[in-house]
Scaffold this motif. Structure first.
Motif, mmCIF file in Angstrom:
data_model
loop_
_atom_site.group_PDB
_atom_site.id
_atom_site.type_symbol
_atom_site.label_atom_id
_atom_site.label_comp_id
_atom_site.label_asym_id
_atom_site.label_seq_id
_atom_site.Cartn_x
_atom_site.Cartn_y
_atom_site.Cartn_z
ATOM 1 N N ALA A 1 5.236 6.959 2.272
ATOM 2 C CA ALA A 1 5.246 5.843 3.226
ATOM 3 C C ALA A 1 4.639 4.603 2.568
ATOM 4 O O ALA A 1 3.926 4.708 1.554
ATOM 5 N N LEU A 2 4.928 3.455 3.153
ATOM 6 C CA LEU A 2 4.403 2.176 2.643
ATOM 7 C C LEU A 2 3.856 1.347 3.793
ATOM 8 O O LEU A 2 4.296 1.473 4.936
ATOM 9 N N ILE A 3 2.902 0.490 3.468
ATOM 10 C CA ILE A 3 2.501 -0.593 4.359
ATOM 11 C C ILE A 3 2.664 -1.880 3.552
ATOM 12 O O ILE A 3 2.070 -2.025 2.476
ATOM 13 N N LEU A 4 3.499 -2.766 4.046
ATOM 14 C CA LEU A 4 3.726 -4.048 3.375
ATOM 15 C C LEU A 4 2.645 -5.033 3.819
ATOM 16 O O LEU A 4 2.264 -5.046 4.994
ATOM 17 N N VAL A 5 2.171 -5.836 2.888
ATOM 18 C CA VAL A 5 1.095 -6.784 3.198
ATOM 19 C C VAL A 5 1.359 -8.095 2.456
ATOM 20 O O VAL A 5 1.683 -8.070 1.264
ATOM 21 N N HIS A 6 1.260 -9.205 3.150
ATOM 22 C CA HIS A 6 1.256 -10.482 2.433
ATOM 23 C C HIS A 6 0.453 -11.504 3.229
ATOM 24 O O HIS A 6 0.010 -11.226 4.336
ATOM 25 N N ASN A 7 0.226 -12.647 2.621
ATOM 26 C CA ASN A 7 -0.617 -13.666 3.254
ATOM 27 C C ASN A 7 0.165 -14.948 3.488
ATOM 28 O O ASN A 7 1.167 -15.226 2.815
ATOM 29 N N LEU B 1 0.869 -1.164 0.000
ATOM 30 C CA LEU B 1 0.000 0.000 0.000
ATOM 31 C C LEU B 1 0.914 1.225 0.000
ATOM 32 O O LEU B 1 1.674 1.438 0.949
ATOM 33 N N PHE B 2 0.876 1.997 -1.076
ATOM 34 C CA PHE B 2 1.686 3.207 -1.202
ATOM 35 C C PHE B 2 0.876 4.404 -0.698
ATOM 36 O O PHE B 2 -0.263 4.607 -1.145
ATOM 37 N N LEU B 3 1.437 5.173 0.223
ATOM 38 C CA LEU B 3 0.721 6.272 0.875
ATOM 39 C C LEU B 3 1.378 7.615 0.575
ATOM 40 O O LEU B 3 2.599 7.703 0.392
ATOM 41 N N ASP B 4 0.547 8.683 0.570
ATOM 42 C CA ASP B 4 1.090 10.028 0.383
ATOM 43 C C ASP B 4 1.454 10.638 1.742
ATOM 44 O O ASP B 4 1.428 9.956 2.772
ATOM 45 N N ARG B 5 1.768 11.925 1.758
ATOM 46 C CA ARG B 5 2.218 12.570 3.002
ATOM 47 C C ARG B 5 1.126 12.631 4.065
ATOM 48 O O ARG B 5 1.408 12.780 5.253
ATOM 49 N N PHE C 1 15.860 7.589 0.879
ATOM 50 C CA PHE C 1 14.890 8.408 0.156
ATOM 51 C C PHE C 1 13.847 9.035 1.091
ATOM 52 O O PHE C 1 12.881 9.645 0.635
ATOM 53 N N ASP C 2 14.030 8.824 2.395
ATOM 54 C CA ASP C 2 13.120 9.369 3.404
ATOM 55 C C ASP C 2 11.697 8.846 3.210
ATOM 56 O O ASP C 2 10.718 9.577 3.349
ATOM 57 N N ILE C 3 11.589 7.580 2.846
ATOM 58 C CA ILE C 3 10.290 6.915 2.697
ATOM 59 C C ILE C 3 10.134 5.933 3.857
ATOM 60 O O ILE C 3 11.001 5.086 4.089
ATOM 61 N N THR C 4 9.042 6.052 4.583
ATOM 62 C CA THR C 4 8.822 5.270 5.809
ATOM 63 C C THR C 4 8.047 3.986 5.531
ATOM 64 O O THR C 4 7.101 3.985 4.732
ATOM 65 N N VAL C 5 8.425 2.907 6.193
ATOM 66 C CA VAL C 5 7.621 1.682 6.194
ATOM 67 C C VAL C 5 6.859 1.660 7.516
ATOM 68 O O VAL C 5 7.442 1.454 8.578
ATOM 69 N N HIS C 6 5.565 1.915 7.452
ATOM 70 C CA HIS C 6 4.762 1.987 8.672
ATOM 71 C C HIS C 6 4.595 0.631 9.346
ATOM 72 O O HIS C 6 4.597 0.527 10.570
ATOM 73 N N ASP C 7 4.405 -0.412 8.517
ATOM 74 C CA ASP C 7 4.121 -1.722 9.112
ATOM 75 C C ASP C 7 4.226 -2.798 8.045
ATOM 76 O O ASP C 7 4.310 -2.514 6.839
#
Length: 232
Positions: free
Chosen positions: A176-182, A136-140, A208-214
């Protein structure tokens, strides 16, 4: 007429259908058991048959409503009374459910709508039979820019390439990103590989100052957050 029967008598299930509709309209859908909700749906697709046995057979075979909606058409038609048309309608309902859930996430801030996010992840992935890695790619403002599949795998492995993740995040100008898998096994316990790939992606995006939230892992057992578990 002597010896004759009353051919105008309605089948027993007609009265049952009327009572079930009345229960739905007067008491609300939450008053219905799972198989009764299925019955109401099947009543529209199968107009001249008792659908209660079909609803119960679907529930017995697949175990839950979410599993029924996630089942491939080829498996649905193995249930007696379910033909290709009914299977197609059930798949359409599953897609409506997924799209409605997606709309909820797209219109709200993902981080502040955590319960909707977890529902969305569960709906999308808990019954997948192959491992699938999504981002999930997120904006600011932590609103969803895109939900993309970054890797498909066998039952227990979905290849993920950190360079490709970084490239795509930069293309989308994600903050920011949220990684998801099953886990197709249903057990959402994070593996060593799950933790390692998460840390590799965090390290790749840090310059690149991009955060992985979870990193969320979905399965029939629910959804596990690596962040909540203290693993990242």
């Amino acid at each position: 007429m002597p010896g004759g029967g009353d051919t105008s008598e309605e089948p027993h299930w007609q009265g049952h259908r009327q009572r079930l509709r009345g229960k739905l309209l007067t008491r609300g859908a939450s008053a219905l058991a799972d198989y009764e909700v299925l019955e109401v749906l099947l009543m529209a697709f199968i107009p001249r048959r008792d659908v209660k046995p079909i609803a119960k057979a679907l529930q017995a075979r697949f175990g839950s409503l979410s599993a029924i909606l996630a089942a491939p058409s080829a498996d649905l038609v193995k249930v007696e009374g379910v033909g290709e048309t009914v299977a197609a309608y059930l798949k359409a309902i599953a897609e409506l459910n997924a799209r409605a859930s997606r709309e909820t996430i797209q219109k709200k801030t993902a981080i502040s709508s955590w319960s909707q996010l977890m529902d969305y992840v569960r709906t999308e992935l808990q019954h997948e039979k192959r491992e699938q890695f999504r981002i999930l790619f997120l904006d600011r403002k932590n609103q969803l820019i895109a939900d993309e599949i970054m890797g498909h795998g066998t039952v227990d492995h979905a290849p993920v390439y950190t360079r490709e993740v970084a490239r795509r995040a930069l293309e989308l100008q994600a903050s920011a990103l949220i990684l998801v898998h099953n886990h197709p096994s249903g057990d959402t316990t994070p593996s060593r590989a799950d933790i390692d790939i998460t840390r590799q992606i965090i390290d790749a995006l840090d310059p690149f100052d991009i955060t992985v939230h979870d990193h969320l892992i979905a399965g029939t057992g629910g959804v596990t957050s690596l962040k909540s578990a203290g693993l990242i």
